[in-house]
Design a protein around this motif. Structure first.
Motif: not given
Length: 807
Positions: A67-80
């Motif tokens: 998954l070469a790349g950055v870990l996007p801020d959107s990971i924070g959407n998975l609040k559960y």
């Protein structure tokens, strides 16, 4: 299950809850778990991905995908989210602060990526986190104090990062911690005693850091649950605390490289640790003697390392425990340890660097599991028993280097992958039986008296043979094309009698890093085809009969990773263009490239082959060995027939330590760009046809300890400066026009008054000429870089004048 079988079951017209790797809540139908571990996924995680719309997701496992790349801020959407596993995913960049939004997270596993920077402050919001696993990445900064607030943590693994600083004194606030591993970082200071106050702690690994000073464990009232304690490879000093004897649950203990300051050690403290399976107390710097009888009653001891201590054992010694790995290197042992006859579980034995004489006993090879043996640096003369005494064993690694072994050469088992037999007394032709070792990866036969030709069988190893070192023998004839294994990483045939041309089949060795053919009789032109080898770091052609030019107008000679370039004492001719060194980026930067490929086995270093070349440094011949290569970046083109001016681009190689261009026919002035080489320690420009003045800027090179400008046509005052003035007068001899200290010839008043104006005029001329050279020779973006680099290297007023010049 094959790597990509999971997603092959996915169909648009079916219920996704039935797909492999997906789990749904039985009541709501929401996707709560996504497990695509090892599914051959390619490409970065994008912030707009539908993945981040699975708002009820509780477990996400994408480990072992690309998954070469950055870990996007959107990971924070998975609040559960409760479980996040993204190990070995080729992720990089900084960890997003949005991780702090995952307040339900209990497991965060990000091992084996390339994350940089510090842990985000928001990590302190993960109050439910029990396991923080970010091993083998590139995290930097200090141990984040926010972690002390995560009181539910049971495991912290930050091994093999770039963390530094001291540990907090109140580590005991992590009252539920069971596993704590911060090995292989750069932590320093004292080991906080509060770590040992954590009653739940089972595994503590602080090895290979920079912890120092005394170890204070403190007063622990409750029994310790510690099973693993690794403090080795630090700078801890002083006495070993006797409290260690109370850690009776220990199964693994590593105190290696503890500096007792030549104090006494009460080794009896270890006799209380009856559960030990692994003990490493090597390199304690103690005057005390380790008596092997101490371990007679241990029943579970499997790994024992006592190297670099003084060890004694009686003739009747018998160990109950089934020792599997034993390291007793450099222990002042003078006889072969007979107690090993009963160690039928032994598979690793290191008795190197002792004073054992005579022959290796035949009974050793009756040990059925023996696989790795290191006899190096003793005084063995041969093997007892028949020639094929250990052919019945599956020996994988054998190091008999630096002994007095002599003919006949032993018959080896076909299982052999590593054979080092350098620095012995073997003679005759290299045995053809070596060609029967189908799994051979490393062959080191240097410093013997082998003669005849190089066997034509090495090609049969194909990609397996990675190291072939035959240096300093009496081998002769051509180097056969068939003797080149395409898997070669390191090839050394220096100091033989080889002739003819270099084998062109080396062009197929795309992983080649080290090539040394010094002191032979090769008669060939410069091997321009080597520039196609992307990883070449060391190229040594010195003292042969190579001839012709080393510059080809058909294409630039770019060696981006080259660290050592030695073509001295040959017959090379021609003129080097001004941009000759423009593409040598490794010498232009401070990037470190590891070159010491050390074989390790369960934490113990196996004797490694040594690279070896002779370099001219500070007017002397210096032999460069092993790990010394990581320190040196050098160019030596001395003793050839080069003409023309010294290329201005030499000034780009700012990481260079040694530069030797002596004994040629270089002419013109010494380029002031040499002053950019701020790490330069040795400079030899003697015996050329250089004219003009010695650039005063060279006096600013604070590391330049040795220089030689003798036998040229230089003139004017020798520049003032601590480094230049500290040189012997012989460094400036036979330059009729030079004057001033350290020479006896004084300068006239006019010359001294004119030196300041000369320096200013010379500076302006060199700036403009180098900019012109950059424009003419260096294309595109690199041209811009060079110009900016030059502009910023000179005084501010010159910046304004040059800016005006271009406008």
């Amino acid at each position: 299950m094959a790597a990509n079988e999971k997603t092959q079951t996915w169909r648009n017209n079916s219920d996704c809850c039935s797909w492999d790797g997906i789990t749904c809540d039985s009541k709501t139908g929401n996707v709560v778990e996504l497990n695509l571990w090892g599914s051959s996924l390619e490409g970065p995680l994008r912030s707009s991905s539908g993945l981040f719309k699975l708002q009820y997701l509780q477990s996400l496992n994408l480990s072992s995908n690309n998954l070469a790349g950055v870990l996007p801020d959107s990971i924070g959407n998975l609040k559960y989210l409760k479980v996040l596993r993204l190990s070995e995913c080729s992720l990089f960049g900084k960890l997003p602060s949005s991780l702090g939004n995952l307040s339900d997270l209990t497991l965060l596993e990000l091992d084996g990526n390339s994350f940089i920077g510090e842990l985000p402050d928001s990590i302190g919001n993960l109050n439910q986190l029990t396991k923080l696993l970010i091993a083998s990445s590139k995290l930097s900064g200090k141990f984040h104090h926010a972690l002390l607030n995560l009181t539910e943590l049971t495991a912290i693994n930050l091994v093999s990062n770039q963390l530094e600083g001291t540990l907090p004194s109140n580590m005991s606030s992590l009252s539920k911690l069971e596993y704590f591993n911060i090995g292989s970082n750069s932590f320093s200071g004292f080991v906080p005693s509060s770590l040992f106050m954590i009653p739940s702690l089972i595994h503590l690994n602080l090895e290979r850091n920079r912890f120092n000073g005394l170890l204070d464990i403190g007063n622990i009232s409750s029994p310790s649950k510690l099973q693993t304690l690794s403090l080795g490879g630090n700078k801890i000093s002083g006495p070993i605390p006797g409290f260690i004897s109370k850690l009776v649950e220990l199964s693994s203990l590593d105190l290696s490289f503890w500096d007792t300051l030549r104090g006494a050690v009460d080794f009896s403290m270890f006799s209380h640790l009856k559960s030990l399976a692994s003990l490493d107390i090597s390199t304690l710097n103690t005057r005390s003697i380790v008596d092997m009888s101490l371990f007679s009653d241990f029943e579970s001891l499997n790994l024992l390392s006592l190297s670099r201590n003084t060890v004694k054992f009686g003739s009747t010694l018998n160990l109950l425990s089934p020792i599997g790995s034993l390291a007793i290197a450099s222990c002042n042992i003078s006889e072969f340890p007979k107690f090993l006859q009963t160690q039928t579980s032994l598979f690793y034995l290191d008795i190197s660097q002792n004073q054992i004489k005579g022959r290796v006993p035949e009974w050793l090879w009756s040990l059925p599991g023996l696989e790795y043996v290191d006899f190096s640096q003793n005084s063995f003369t041969g093997f007892d028993g028949p020639a094929g005494v250990f052919q019945k064993n599956e020996i994988y690694m054998l190091d008999i280097s630096s002994n007095a072994f002599q003919d006949p050469f032993p018959l080896l088992p076909k299982s052999m992958t590593f054979l080092a037999a350098s620095d012995n007394r073997f003679s005759g032709e290299i045995p053809k039986t070596i060609c029967e070792l189908d799994s051979l990866e490393t062959l080191v036969l240097s410093n013997n008296n082998f003669s005849g030709s190089i066997p034509r069988c090495f090609e049969k190893f194909n990609t397996k043979l990675t190291v072939l070192h035959l240096q300093n023998n009496s081998l002769s004839g051509n180097f056969p094309e068939e003797s080149v294994s395409v898997g070669l990483i390191s090839l050394d045939v220096g100091q033989n009698r080889l002739s003819g041309e270099l084998p062109k089949s080396l062009i197929n060795c795309t992983g080649l890093e080290f090539l040394n053919v010094e002191e032979n009789m090769f008669n060939d032109t410069f091997p321009f085809w080597l520039r196609s080898l992307p990883g070449l770091q060391f190229l040594v052609l010195r003292s042969n009969e190579f001839h012709g030019e080393i510059y080809s107008p058909e294409g630039s000679l770019s060696f981006p990773k080259l660290r050592i370039f030695d073509i001295s004492k040959n017959l090379f001719t021609g003129v080097l263009p001004s941009d000759y060194f423009a593409g040598w980026s490794e010498m232009s930067s401070g990037v470190f490239i590891a070159d010491n490929k050390q074989k390790r086995f369960i934490g113990i270093s196996f004797s490694n082959y040594l690279k070896s070349v002779v370099l001219a440094n500070k007017g002397l011949q210096m032999k460069l060995l092993g790990t010394s290569f990581s320190m040196y970046k050098s160019i030596d083109v001395s003793g050839n027939r080069f003409q023309g001016e010294i290329p201005e681009s030499i000034g780009l190689l700012k990481e260079m330590i040694v530069l030797n261009m002596s004994n040629n026919a270089f002419m013109g002035s010494i380029p002031p760009s040499l002053s950019n080489l701020t790490n330069l320690q040795s400079l030899d420009l003697s015996r050329n046809r250089l004219s003009g003045r010695i650039p005063p800027e060279l006096g600013k090179l604070t590391f330049l300890a040795w220089m030689n400008f003798s036998y040229n046509m230089l003139e004017g005052p020798i520049p003032q400066g601590t480094q230049i003035q500290s040189q012997d007068s012989s460094s400036f001899l036979q330059n009729p026009g030079l004057c001033g200290a350290p020479l006896q010839k004084t300068c006239s008043g006019g010359e001294e008054d004119a030196i300041t104006q000369y320096e200013e005029d010379e500076e302006e001329d060199q700036v403009l000429s180098w900019i012109a050279a950059a424009i003419a020779y260096v294309p595109g973006v690199f041209c811009g870089f060079v110009i900016v680099h030059i502009l910023t290297s000179y005084r501010h007023d010159w910046f304004k004048r040059i800016f005006h010049y271009f406008s």
